[in-house]
Design a protein around this motif. Sequence first.
Motif, PDB file in Angstrom:
ATOM      1  N   PRO A 174       0.832  -1.206   0.000  1.00  0.00           N
ATOM      2  CA  PRO A 174       0.000   0.000   0.000  1.00  0.00           C
ATOM      3  C   PRO A 174       0.867   1.257   0.000  1.00  0.00           C
ATOM      4  O   PRO A 174       1.865   1.339   0.727  1.00  0.00           O
ATOM      5  N   LEU A 175       0.482   2.227  -0.816  1.00  0.00           N
ATOM      6  CA  LEU A 175       1.226   3.483  -0.934  1.00  0.00           C
ATOM      7  C   LEU A 175       0.232   4.649  -0.897  1.00  0.00           C
ATOM      8  O   LEU A 175       0.021   5.347  -1.880  1.00  0.00           O
ATOM      9  N   GLY A 176      -0.405   4.836   0.237  1.00  0.00           N
ATOM     10  CA  GLY A 176      -1.377   5.905   0.357  1.00  0.00           C
ATOM     11  C   GLY A 176      -2.638   5.597  -0.426  1.00  0.00           C
ATOM     12  O   GLY A 176      -3.300   4.576  -0.195  1.00  0.00           O
ATOM     13  N   VAL A 177      -2.978   6.479  -1.372  1.00  0.00           N
ATOM     14  CA  VAL A 177      -4.191   6.274  -2.169  1.00  0.00           C
ATOM     15  C   VAL A 177      -3.996   5.186  -3.212  1.00  0.00           C
ATOM     16  O   VAL A 177      -4.948   4.788  -3.888  1.00  0.00           O
ATOM     17  N   VAL A 178      -2.756   4.708  -3.363  1.00  0.00           N
ATOM     18  CA  VAL A 178      -2.444   3.662  -4.333  1.00  0.00           C
ATOM     19  C   VAL A 178      -2.027   2.402  -3.587  1.00  0.00           C
ATOM     20  O   VAL A 178      -1.260   2.468  -2.620  1.00  0.00           O
ATOM     21  N   ALA A 179      -2.520   1.271  -4.040  1.00  0.00           N
ATOM     22  CA  ALA A 179      -2.091  -0.019  -3.512  1.00  0.00           C
ATOM     23  C   ALA A 179      -1.677  -0.907  -4.676  1.00  0.00           C
ATOM     24  O   ALA A 179      -2.348  -0.920  -5.720  1.00  0.00           O
ATOM     25  N   LEU A 180      -0.580  -1.636  -4.502  1.00  0.00           N
ATOM     26  CA  LEU A 180      -0.039  -2.473  -5.568  1.00  0.00           C
ATOM     27  C   LEU A 180       0.002  -3.928  -5.121  1.00  0.00           C
ATOM     28  O   LEU A 180       0.139  -4.235  -3.938  1.00  0.00           O
ATOM     29  N   LYS A 181      -0.091  -4.826  -6.096  1.00  0.00           N
ATOM     30  CA  LYS A 181       0.077  -6.256  -5.859  1.00  0.00           C
ATOM     31  C   LYS A 181       0.909  -6.828  -6.993  1.00  0.00           C
ATOM     32  O   LYS A 181       0.650  -6.551  -8.177  1.00  0.00           O
ATOM     33  N   VAL A 182       1.906  -7.633  -6.644  1.00  0.00           N
ATOM     34  CA  VAL A 182       2.719  -8.348  -7.625  1.00  0.00           C
ATOM     35  C   VAL A 182       2.661  -9.833  -7.271  1.00  0.00           C
ATOM     36  O   VAL A 182       2.913 -10.212  -6.125  1.00  0.00           O
ATOM     37  N   SER A 183       2.313 -10.656  -8.257  1.00  0.00           N
ATOM     38  CA  SER A 183       2.187 -12.093  -8.031  1.00  0.00           C
ATOM     39  C   SER A 183       2.840 -12.853  -9.178  1.00  0.00           C
ATOM     40  O   SER A 183       2.871 -12.365 -10.313  1.00  0.00           O
ATOM     41  N   ALA A 184       3.345 -14.048  -8.880  1.00  0.00           N
ATOM     42  CA  ALA A 184       3.968 -14.874  -9.916  1.00  0.00           C
ATOM     43  C   ALA A 184       3.889 -16.342  -9.513  1.00  0.00           C
ATOM     44  O   ALA A 184       3.720 -16.669  -8.324  1.00  0.00           O
ATOM     45  N   TYR A 185       4.006 -17.220 -10.496  1.00  0.00           N
ATOM     46  CA  TYR A 185       4.027 -18.652 -10.227  1.00  0.00           C
ATOM     47  C   TYR A 185       4.795 -19.362 -11.334  1.00  0.00           C
ATOM     48  O   TYR A 185       4.982 -18.832 -12.432  1.00  0.00           O
ATOM     49  N   VAL A 186       5.226 -20.577 -11.039  1.00  0.00           N
ATOM     50  CA  VAL A 186       5.861 -21.436 -12.033  1.00  0.00           C
ATOM     51  C   VAL A 186       5.576 -22.881 -11.642  1.00  0.00           C
ATOM     52  O   VAL A 186       5.499 -23.214 -10.453  1.00  0.00           O
ATOM     53  N   SER A 187       5.353 -23.730 -12.639  1.00  0.00           N
ATOM     54  CA  SER A 187       5.067 -25.138 -12.385  1.00  0.00           C
ATOM     55  C   SER A 187       5.639 -25.967 -13.523  1.00  0.00           C
ATOM     56  O   SER A 187       5.595 -25.550 -14.690  1.00  0.00           O
ATOM     57  N   ASP A 188       6.158 -27.147 -13.186  1.00  0.00           N
ATOM     58  CA  ASP A 188       6.791 -28.001 -14.197  1.00  0.00           C
ATOM     59  C   ASP A 188       6.640 -29.455 -13.762  1.00  0.00           C
ATOM     60  O   ASP A 188       6.731 -29.779 -12.572  1.00  0.00           O
TER      61      ASP A 188
END
Length: 719
Positions: A174-188
Amino acid sequence: MRAHLLGSIALGLLTSPAAAATGQSEPPTGLQLPMLSATRLTADALATRGDPWRLLPDARVPGLQAVPQAGRGSLSYVVRGLGNSSTVAPLAPAIGLFVDGVPMGDRDGEAFALFDLQSVELLRGGQGALLGRGTSAGAVLVKLDPPADTFGGFVGGGWGAYDRKMGRGSVDVPLGVVALKVSAYVSDDDGFARNETTGEKVNDRDRAGIRLAARIAPTDRLSIGLSVAHVEDKGEGVASFTCNPADPSDCGGRRLTTGLTKARRLGGVPQFDVPVAGDKADQRLGSFVGTTLLTATVGWQGERHSLELVTGWWDSREQSGLDFADGRGLSAGGLGGGPVRGFVNGGYTLLTDGHEQQFSQEVRLIGRVLDGALTYVVGGQLIEGSSELDTADLLTAENGTATGLPIRLSDRVARTDTTAIAGFADATLALGRLTLGAGLRYTDDVRQLALSEVACSPAGCLGAAAPSKISTGVWTPRASASFAVAQDVALFANVARGYRPGGWNARAVTPGTLQAFGAETAWTYEAGVAARAFDNRLDAKLTAFLFDVSDFQASGAGVVGSVPQFGAGTVGDLRNAGLEAELSVRPVDGLSFYANLTWQDASYRRATIAADPMYTPDLTIGAGGQWDIPLPMSGIVLSPQLELLWRSSQQVDLLNLGPSAPSTLLVDGGFAIRTDDDNWLLTVTCRNCLDEDAPATSLLGLGYPQMPRTWTIVARRQF
C-alpha cells in the motif's frame, strides 16, 4: 486496437465515475440467490485442494463436466449437455468466461492457467440478458484478488507425482491512495505417459505467469482498478493407453507410440517429410499458449446511483503440433486395427500457428430507487476481436512400410474479424415477500472470414462457397420471480435466453466442407424451492429445468473416405429436461458436508447426425466434506477432506464413434494442516485416487482416459 485501449483507459481515468469500491468488476445483477442456479467458491476453499489452477471441481457443481480437450489437455466446461466438445475445431464458447467482468471471447473453461483468485462462480443456464454473447449454457465469473490495504503476501511451493515442482508468491504494497500487488508462479512436471517409439515422457503441463495489479482510490467515491497479467501454458494431451499399443501384454502406466517427437529431428532434416509453410514447419509435438490480459475498472459511487466502466484487452498466441492417430494409419471409422508404425510425421497431425486478440468496453449505470425496492442497471458494450489461424493437416497413409506415405492434406490461413455491439437493461423489484426480475439485451454481432490457401488437398481447393460475412441480431431476455412462503423457504422460477454466435468450419480440408453456420440460441426454464433451517446449518435447493437449444453447435472429427475431417457447425436442436438437488450441512462448527444430484433426459429433436447426445449422463452424484479439527496444544488445525463424483454411462464422442464412458466413480481426497493464526498452510492431496481410466472424451475412435492418479504436497507461508 492498442491505441484504442489506452485511449479508453485514459478517458475513463480523467472523466468517468464507477461503482466498484474495491476496483473489482461485478456482474450487474440485482438477483437474489434463490432465483439463480449458481455455485460460488472462494480462494480459501480452493487453496485446501492443493491445486491453485483448478477453477471449478466437478463434484461441487451440479451437472458440471470439465472435459479435457483432445490433444491440448486443457479443460472445457459442459453444463446440462451444452459446451464445447473436446476438439480443436473453432467454436464460440457456450459457457462464457469473464475475468473481472471482461469477456474472454473464444477462450473457455480452463484454456489457460488463471491465478491470484479471489472467487470463482458458475452461473448455470442462459445468461444472455446480463452477460451477452457466448453464454447459452452459462457463465464462469472469475474475480482476481485486488491489492490489499496492508503490507503482506505469501510464498509457497510444492512437489508431486511425475516430479511435479511448483512455486508461487505474492506481495501487497500500500502506498497511500495507491495499492499495488505483484504475483507470480511457475510449475513443471515430466508428464504421465511414455512414448514407446521415441522414449520421451509426454502429456506434461508446464506453466508460468506474472501479474501486476493496482488499486487507486483518490476519493471516497472514486475507485480505479488496473491489472496486467501474462501466463504461459505448455504441454500435451495426446491420446495414451493403459497398455503398450505395440505390445498389448505390456500393461501399466500410460503409453503411446507416435513418431512425432518433442525434440528436433536429427541430422538437420526438416521436421516433416512434406512441405509446410510458415513457422509451423518447425513445430514439434506439443502445445504452447501464451496469453496477456489487461483489465481496467473505473467507477464512481453516489448515494443512489453509480457508474462503472470496464475495459479489457487480451492477446493469445498458440503454437501446436498434435498427432490425433498415435502414429498409425486411419480407417473409415477412425483409428483402425492396423500395425503400430510410429510414423515420424504422425498418423494424422494438425499443425497450428494461431493468434487471437480482443478489445472490450462496457459501461453500466446502476441505480436504487423506491427506498431500495427497485434496483436497475442499464448499459452498453462493444467487443472487437480478430483471429488468425494458420494450420496444416498431415496424413500418413498405411502402405505396408515402416515409413508409410506422408500426404499434405491442406495448408491454409483463416482470418476472422468480429464486432459486437450491445445495449441492455435489467431490473429487480422487491414487493414484500415477492421479488420480480426482468432484463433484456440486444446484440448486433458481425463476423467476417478471409481464407488464404497455401496448398490444397488432393481432392481440390476449399474455394469460397461459404459466405464471408455473418450478421446476427439477437434479443436475449430474462424474467424471474421468487416468493417467500416462510421466513426460510422460497419458491422461485426463471426463464432466460442465451446465445453464441455462428462461424465457419475453419478446419475444413476438402471442397464443400468449409461451411458457415448460424447462431445457437438456448432457452432455459427453471422452477424450484430453496430452504434454510437449523440456524443456517442446513441449506437445500431443488431445481427443475428444461433446456431447449435451437441450432445446437458442436464439433467433432471423423474419416470421410480416406480423409480425416475436423468439423464444427450446427447439428440440430437439443432438448434436455432434468432435476438438480443441492444440499449443504454444517452439523457442528468446523464440520461441513455437501451433496448434489443431477438427473438429465437429453435428446435431439432434429439432428443431422445419427447419434446420442454426448456429456449427458442420466445421473450424476457429487458429495464431499471437510472437518476442521483444532489441536490447541500444538496451535494447528487439521482438516481432512474427501470428494466423490459418480456418473452413469454416457457418450463422449459427437459421432458416437469411440468408446463410450461406463459408469465412473472418481475420488479426490487429502488433508490440510494450518496454524491457528493462518500463517502456515500445508496440503497433501490426491486426485483420481482410485486411478480410474474410463474415457473422458473421444476423437477419431481414440478414447482419452481420465487423468491418472496424482498426488501433490504444497506448503504456503503467509506474511
